[in-house]
Each structure stands twice: as C-alpha cells, then as structure tokens.
Design a protein around this motif. Sequence first.
Motif, PDB file in Angstrom:
ATOM      1  N   LEU A 283      51.946  49.800  41.154  1.00 22.80           N
ATOM      2  CA  LEU A 283      53.395  49.798  40.974  1.00 22.80           C
ATOM      3  C   LEU A 283      53.820  48.588  40.149  1.00 22.80           C
ATOM      4  N   PRO A 284      54.969  48.669  39.485  1.00 23.78           N
ATOM      5  CA  PRO A 284      55.407  47.549  38.641  1.00 23.78           C
ATOM      6  C   PRO A 284      55.424  46.210  39.368  1.00 23.78           C
ATOM      7  N   GLU A 285      55.886  46.229  40.616  1.00 23.98           N
ATOM      8  CA  GLU A 285      55.961  44.977  41.360  1.00 23.98           C
ATOM      9  C   GLU A 285      54.596  44.481  41.838  1.00 23.98           C
ATOM     10  N   GLN A 286      53.568  45.302  41.674  1.00 23.59           N
ATOM     11  CA  GLN A 286      52.225  44.924  42.103  1.00 23.59           C
ATOM     12  C   GLN A 286      51.349  44.402  40.964  1.00 23.59           C
ATOM     13  N   VAL A 287      51.825  44.521  39.727  1.00 24.87           N
ATOM     14  CA  VAL A 287      50.981  44.223  38.562  1.00 24.87           C
ATOM     15  C   VAL A 287      50.461  42.795  38.596  1.00 24.87           C
ATOM     16  N   GLU A 288      51.341  41.824  38.824  1.00 20.84           N
ATOM     17  CA  GLU A 288      50.930  40.422  38.782  1.00 20.84           C
ATOM     18  C   GLU A 288      49.828  40.136  39.790  1.00 20.84           C
ATOM     19  N   ALA A 289      50.005  40.603  41.015  1.00 19.82           N
ATOM     20  CA  ALA A 289      48.997  40.371  42.051  1.00 19.82           C
ATOM     21  C   ALA A 289      47.720  41.157  41.767  1.00 19.82           C
ATOM     22  N   PHE A 290      47.880  42.375  41.272  1.00 18.26           N
ATOM     23  CA  PHE A 290      46.722  43.219  40.982  1.00 18.26           C
ATOM     24  C   PHE A 290      45.816  42.569  39.944  1.00 18.26           C
ATOM     25  N   MET A 291      46.409  41.937  38.933  1.00 18.71           N
ATOM     26  CA  MET A 291      45.618  41.368  37.848  1.00 18.71           C
ATOM     27  C   MET A 291      44.886  40.098  38.264  1.00 18.71           C
ATOM     28  N   GLN A 292      45.373  39.395  39.260  1.00 20.20           N
ATOM     29  CA  GLN A 292      44.782  38.109  39.621  1.00 20.20           C
ATOM     30  C   GLN A 292      43.293  38.209  39.926  1.00 20.20           C
ATOM     31  N   ASP A 293      42.908  39.151  40.760  1.00 20.95           N
ATOM     32  CA  ASP A 293      41.513  39.256  41.187  1.00 20.95           C
ATOM     33  C   ASP A 293      40.739  40.338  40.443  1.00 20.95           C
ATOM     34  N   LEU A 294      41.387  40.988  39.483  1.00 18.41           N
ATOM     35  CA  LEU A 294      40.701  42.043  38.741  1.00 18.41           C
ATOM     36  C   LEU A 294      39.600  41.437  37.880  1.00 18.41           C
ATOM     37  N   PRO A 295      38.361  41.926  38.001  1.00 17.76           N
ATOM     38  CA  PRO A 295      37.294  41.410  37.129  1.00 17.76           C
ATOM     39  C   PRO A 295      37.640  41.615  35.658  1.00 17.76           C
ATOM     40  N   VAL A 296      37.347  40.635  34.841  1.00 16.40           N
ATOM     41  CA  VAL A 296      37.629  40.744  33.406  1.00 16.40           C
ATOM     42  C   VAL A 296      36.948  41.973  32.823  1.00 16.40           C
ATOM     43  N   ARG A 297      35.786  42.319  33.361  1.00 14.62           N
ATOM     44  CA  ARG A 297      35.020  43.472  32.861  1.00 14.62           C
ATOM     45  C   ARG A 297      35.810  44.768  32.965  1.00 14.62           C
ATOM     46  N   ARG A 298      36.809  44.812  33.848  1.00 14.74           N
ATOM     47  CA  ARG A 298      37.592  46.034  34.039  1.00 14.74           C
ATOM     48  C   ARG A 298      38.571  46.295  32.899  1.00 14.74           C
ATOM     49  N   ILE A 299      38.859  45.290  32.095  1.00  9.17           N
ATOM     50  CA  ILE A 299      39.777  45.493  30.979  1.00  9.17           C
ATOM     51  C   ILE A 299      39.092  46.377  29.944  1.00  9.17           C
ATOM     52  N   PRO A 300      39.699  47.500  29.555  1.00 10.22           N
ATOM     53  CA  PRO A 300      39.078  48.359  28.545  1.00 10.22           C
ATOM     54  C   PRO A 300      38.748  47.582  27.281  1.00 10.22           C
ATOM     55  N   GLY A 301      37.518  47.723  26.817  1.00 15.46           N
ATOM     56  CA  GLY A 301      37.085  47.023  25.615  1.00 15.46           C
ATOM     57  C   GLY A 301      36.282  45.778  25.880  1.00 15.46           C
ATOM     58  N   VAL A 302      36.272  45.299  27.111  1.00 18.02           N
ATOM     59  CA  VAL A 302      35.461  44.132  27.461  1.00 18.02           C
ATOM     60  C   VAL A 302      34.100  44.626  27.931  1.00 18.02           C
ATOM     61  N   GLY A 303      33.096  44.374  27.122  1.00 21.04           N
ATOM     62  CA  GLY A 303      31.754  44.847  27.437  1.00 21.04           C
ATOM     63  C   GLY A 303      30.881  43.757  28.028  1.00 21.04           C
ATOM     64  N   PRO A 304      29.587  44.057  28.185  1.00 19.43           N
ATOM     65  CA  PRO A 304      28.677  43.099  28.816  1.00 19.43           C
ATOM     66  C   PRO A 304      28.595  41.759  28.107  1.00 19.43           C
ATOM     67  N   ARG A 305      28.625  41.771  26.750  1.00 20.66           N
ATOM     68  CA  ARG A 305      28.490  40.504  26.023  1.00 20.66           C
ATOM     69  C   ARG A 305      29.696  39.601  26.273  1.00 20.66           C
ATOM     70  N   ALA A 306      30.895  40.180  26.205  1.00 25.90           N
ATOM     71  CA  ALA A 306      32.095  39.377  26.444  1.00 25.90           C
ATOM     72  C   ALA A 306      32.143  38.913  27.899  1.00 25.90           C
ATOM     73  N   GLU A 307      31.744  39.802  28.787  1.00 25.65           N
ATOM     74  CA  GLU A 307      31.705  39.424  30.200  1.00 25.65           C
ATOM     75  C   GLU A 307      30.784  38.232  30.410  1.00 25.65           C
ATOM     76  N   GLU A 308      29.628  38.241  29.741  1.00 26.43           N
ATOM     77  CA  GLU A 308      28.683  37.135  29.871  1.00 26.43           C
ATOM     78  C   GLU A 308      29.261  35.858  29.275  1.00 26.43           C
ATOM     79  N   LEU A 309      29.963  35.991  28.129  1.00 21.05           N
ATOM     80  CA  LEU A 309      30.596  34.829  27.513  1.00 21.05           C
ATOM     81  C   LEU A 309      31.591  34.189  28.475  1.00 21.05           C
ATOM     82  N   PHE A 310      32.439  35.015  29.062  1.00 24.67           N
ATOM     83  CA  PHE A 310      33.430  34.482  29.992  1.00 24.67           C
ATOM     84  C   PHE A 310      32.759  33.897  31.236  1.00 24.67           C
TER      85      PHE A 310
END
Length: 351
Positions: A165-192
Amino acid sequence: MAAVMRKIIHIDMDCFYAAIECRDDPAVADKPVGVGGRSNRGVLTTCNYVARKFGCRSAMPVFKALELCPHLVIKPVRFDVYRRESRKIRAIFARYTDLIEPLSLDEAYLDVSHRKGYAYDLARTIREEIFRETRLTASAGIAPNKMLAKIASDWRKPNGQFAVLPEQVEAFMQDLPVRRIPGVGPRAEELFHQKGIDTCGQLQEIAINELEKWLGPSRAAELYGRCRGQDNRPVEPHRDRKSTSVERTYSQDIPTLDGCFQQLPVLLEELEGDLTRQKSPRPFNKIFVKLKFSNFQQTTRERAGISLDSEAFQELMEEAFERSPHAVRLIGVGVRFPEPDDGSQLELSFT
C-alpha cells in the motif's frame, strides 16, 4: 492539484509453459517437467516447480538438467498453444481495464486506478477467472507503481498475491534486499555487498554522486529512485511501435557465445509468432540483436533484413558478444519497421 494515486496490478502466470503442458497431460502433472529442445544442444525454456527443486531452471542446457534430474520429462515447445492461452488471459484482463501493458505471453501490468474498490480484491477476482477458464494459476502484485507491483507478484508465488500500500512503501523498502530491485543482478549485488550494502535502506544512505562513481550517471539515477520505491513509468497499452522484439533475462548469466546461440531458436520462434499474429502484419526492413551483460551495460547490433534468417541473427549476436568480456544476462531479438515516408515496399517473410 494532487496527482492521482495509481493502482497497478502485475499478473504473472506460474511456470506458464510448463503449467500448460502439465494441464494438457495429467499423467505428468506431479512429475518434474521441463519445456525445451530434446537434442544434446537443447535448452530448457522453463520448468515446473517440481523440477526446480532439483536445481533445474530456464536457459539450462537439457543435458545438465537431466544430470540433476534424470527422470525429468521434456516436453517440446508449443508456442501456438501458449499464444492461444495468452489471448484468453488478456481477454480476461480487458474485462476490467483498457490499460494493459503485456510484458510477454505470461505477464502484464494492469492500471486499475479508475476502478472503485480495492485493487487487491480485483486482482483476486482476475486470478480466479483465469483459473476457472484456463485451469492455470497466476500470481499477482498490487502496488502504487509498476516496479513495486512486479516485486510484489513474486512475494507469494505460486498462486498467491501480495500488496504494498502507498503508506507501506517507505517501510517496505527499508529491509528489501537490493537484489529484489528489477535489473540488479548478481554482479551488482556482489558490488554492493562488498561495500556493506545488502538492503535498499542501506543503499538509500549512499549519496547519488557516490553511486555515479560506482555505476555511471544514468544507472545511478535510476537506482537512487528505485531503492526508495519510486517509479513514475505509466502503464503503456498503446504505443506506435517502431519495432517488435522478444527478450529474456536469464536467472544465471550465460558466459559463452555458444550458450547464447542455443537460446536463438526459441527466441526467433516466439518473435515469428508475435509478428504473424498481428492483426495487420507490417513489413520490416531491419533485424537486430540486443545483449545486456552482467555489468548492466548493453549493446545492440542491427542490419538491413526482411526475413528472420537465423544465420544473420547469429552473426549479429557474435558481433554484439565480442563487445564485452562479461557474461550475458539478457538476450533480445527483434525487427524494425520502416518509417511511413521512406518508400519501402518490403515483403514479410520467414526463413
């Protein structure tokens, strides 16, 4: 005037091709099933969840899949059947909105902002209708933008749905693994990870100028917004397309040119189907191959052409592959249409 809050649903069919094969052949419904070529050089287009438990996955060579799962049932690709089922599913979408953006035969974005009531309830109704009319299951994500809806549709797979929900976005993103962002693959995940960044909340703490040093300006700007749950892209149902293409992102990067070649037959067959099922088939005058590498850089090679000549696509793929030392994470093949005033009178043909 305040902007209208969008209600976006991302529908993703569960193991679409394999699910159709299991539905049409109940004898294999509880067995590990893969869809793809049967030859030693064949690859899996997809596989069902039973097969995935053995480590099988899309784009895996068939011989490797059989090593992991000797009793894997290999079904040949039947794009005519998959397209037929996809049309049925899109007809269900159209009962609820005209704002439909197909991503492939088995997934699409729906903008239902104009409808009263909860998008969550609407998504459940759509999924129920899909199952009732096709006996296939779908998962759904519901969110105020496309990126979050796509992330959410994977949250309770298979045959589930999840809403942000819109009011949940900020909290939802806090603990979301970076790998879950579309377009972030294994190499970028390893870099981060090497920089101590594993979650979107941690990535939010990095200044954009620092991200630019790591990723370049355009990629940095995109991730700066995405890690905060921002995505302003509209659902685009009607576009005056200058090209038609199909592309696939692979769960594991493809390190060799031969491995890329193995993906071509299925991609070209799907592209041919997309072209022939157009209500008013358009002649094309160019063909192209697009590769995206594991470092997120991409390249496209194209040439004049009026047929889907597999050898020509192989040559373009080789030229594109040689442009980077990195493994390939996405392959696309497509055609470009002539501009209305260029005077081309070309015949649509396939070889």
